[in-house]
Design an enzyme around this catalytic site. Structure first.
Site, PDB file in Angstrom:
ATOM      1  N   ASP A  75       0.840  -1.203   0.000  1.00  0.00           N
ATOM      2  CA  ASP A  75       0.000   0.000   0.000  1.00  0.00           C
ATOM      3  C   ASP A  75       0.877   1.256   0.000  1.00  0.00           C
ATOM      4  O   ASP A  75       2.061   1.200   0.365  1.00  0.00           O
ATOM      5  CB  ASP A  75      -0.925  -0.001   1.230  1.00  0.00           C
ATOM      6  CG  ASP A  75      -2.107   0.948   1.084  1.00  0.00           C
ATOM      7  OD1 ASP A  75      -2.215   1.636   0.043  1.00  0.00           O
ATOM      8  OD2 ASP A  75      -2.939   1.003   2.016  1.00  0.00           O
ATOM      9  N   GLU A  78      -8.161  -0.236   4.618  1.00  0.00           N
ATOM     10  CA  GLU A  78      -6.692  -0.411   4.536  1.00  0.00           C
ATOM     11  C   GLU A  78      -6.154  -0.945   5.859  1.00  0.00           C
ATOM     12  O   GLU A  78      -5.311  -1.848   5.885  1.00  0.00           O
ATOM     13  CB  GLU A  78      -6.026   0.924   4.188  1.00  0.00           C
ATOM     14  CG  GLU A  78      -6.305   1.350   2.750  1.00  0.00           C
ATOM     15  CD  GLU A  78      -5.817   2.743   2.405  1.00  0.00           C
ATOM     16  OE1 GLU A  78      -5.762   3.048   1.212  1.00  0.00           O
ATOM     17  OE2 GLU A  78      -5.518   3.528   3.314  1.00  0.00           O
TER      18      GLU A  78
HETATM   19  C1  5RP Z   1      -5.662   5.963   0.360  1.00  0.00           C
HETATM   20  C2  5RP Z   1      -4.275   5.989   0.878  1.00  0.00           C
HETATM   21  C3  5RP Z   1      -3.189   6.096  -0.115  1.00  0.00           C
HETATM   22  O1  5RP Z   1      -2.336   5.003   0.033  1.00  0.00           O
HETATM   23  C4  5RP Z   1      -2.444   7.380   0.118  1.00  0.00           C
HETATM   24  O2  5RP Z   1      -3.366   8.461   0.067  1.00  0.00           O
HETATM   25  C5  5RP Z   1      -1.338   7.588  -0.931  1.00  0.00           C
HETATM   26  O3  5RP Z   1      -1.926   7.766  -2.181  1.00  0.00           O
HETATM   27  P1  5RP Z   1      -1.101   8.032  -3.498  1.00  0.00           P
HETATM   28  O4  5RP Z   1      -0.343   6.783  -3.800  1.00  0.00           O
HETATM   29  O5  5RP Z   1      -2.145   8.351  -4.526  1.00  0.00           O
HETATM   30  O6  5RP Z   1      -0.190   9.200  -3.230  1.00  0.00           O
HETATM   31  O7  5RP Z   1      -4.017   5.927   2.058  1.00  0.00           O
HETATM   32  O8  5RP Z   1      -6.611   5.982   1.385  1.00  0.00           O
END
Ligand code: 5RP
Length: 223
Positions: A81, A103
């Site tokens: 993630d 998540e």
């Molecule tokens: C979504 C998240 C994402 O992992 C976080 O916002 C990072 O996003 P990105 O890869 O678009 O910068 O926590 O809820």
């Protein structure tokens, strides 16, 4: 290298952490979308994925990767993630995409959290990025006051002029003005306020590894 290219780089690098023959946990966001594109090349070698958002489920299915309900699988070997911020201990702020609750559920079910991020996400102390908090709508104003008592400012996240509704049918507060010196304590405290579903500080479910995209290549941080 552009930020988008750095995201592609770490999305591809994350493939080495996917365990062949095992279900993989998949987060949400633009960096994870790069990972899903890369994962399509491995689709015959894994049974499928557990997803942390409706958006990621749709991406995975479009890539031909089966998606399982979290209740239908046991422990997950690895969870991949992104993050909005990550500190030097692997603690993170997450939830910029409003998917923080699912998540955290998938992260808790996983043995290892591999964070993928471009280097702009690396910080000394968490808090410059407003902390997302998923809440029950009837508690909004009391929680706004509770954050104000901490010296922070909480604003309801809007989409099209209306409160954004999460995949779980709830709302998000974005809390700015925080400097989170002790992420474990902050997460534990805010999580038990009535009306809070999930606070977007991931200290109990922190990253074990971070693949950081830098102009010089992928830097691997192990916590
Ligand atoms: C979504 C998240 C994402 O992992 C976080 O916002 C990072 O996003 P990105 O890869 O678009 O910068 O926590 O809820």
């Amino acid at each position: 290298m552009t930020q988008d290219e750095l995201k592609t780089l770490v999305g591809q690098a994350a493939l080495q952490y996917v365990v062949p023959g095992a279900v993989v946990g998949v987060g949400s966001g633009s960096t994870v979308n790069k990972f899903i594109e890369a994962l399509a090349a491995m689709k015959g070698r894994i049974p499928g994925a557990v997803s942390s958002s409706i958006a990621s489920t749709e991406h995975l299915q479009a890539a031909g990767i089966p998606v399982f309900d979290a209740n239908d699988v046991g422990d997950i070997e690895v969870y991949i993630d992104g993050a909005d911020e990550i500190d030097g201990h692997g603690c993170m702020i997450k939830g910029g995409g409003a998917a923080l609750t699912r998540e955290k559920i998938v992260a808790a079910q996983s043995r290892r959290f591999v964070c993928i991020a471009d280097e702009s996400k690396q910080v000394q102390v968490l808090g410059r990025f407003p902390v997302p908090v998923e809440i029950i709508p009837m508690a909004t104003q009391r929680l706004v006051r509770q954050f104000a008592a901490m010296g922070a400012t909480a604003r309801i996240r809007l989409r099209g002029g209306q409160p954004l509704v999460t995949d779980n049918g709830q709302h998000i507060l974005d809390v700015s003005g925080l400097e989170i010196a002790d992420p474990v304590r902050f997460e534990s405290e805010v999580n038990q306020w009535p009306g809070v579903i999930t606070v977007g500080v991931f200290a109990h479910q922190k990253a074990a590894v971070c693949l950081l995209g830098t102009p010089g290549g992928v830097k691997t941080l192990v916590f």
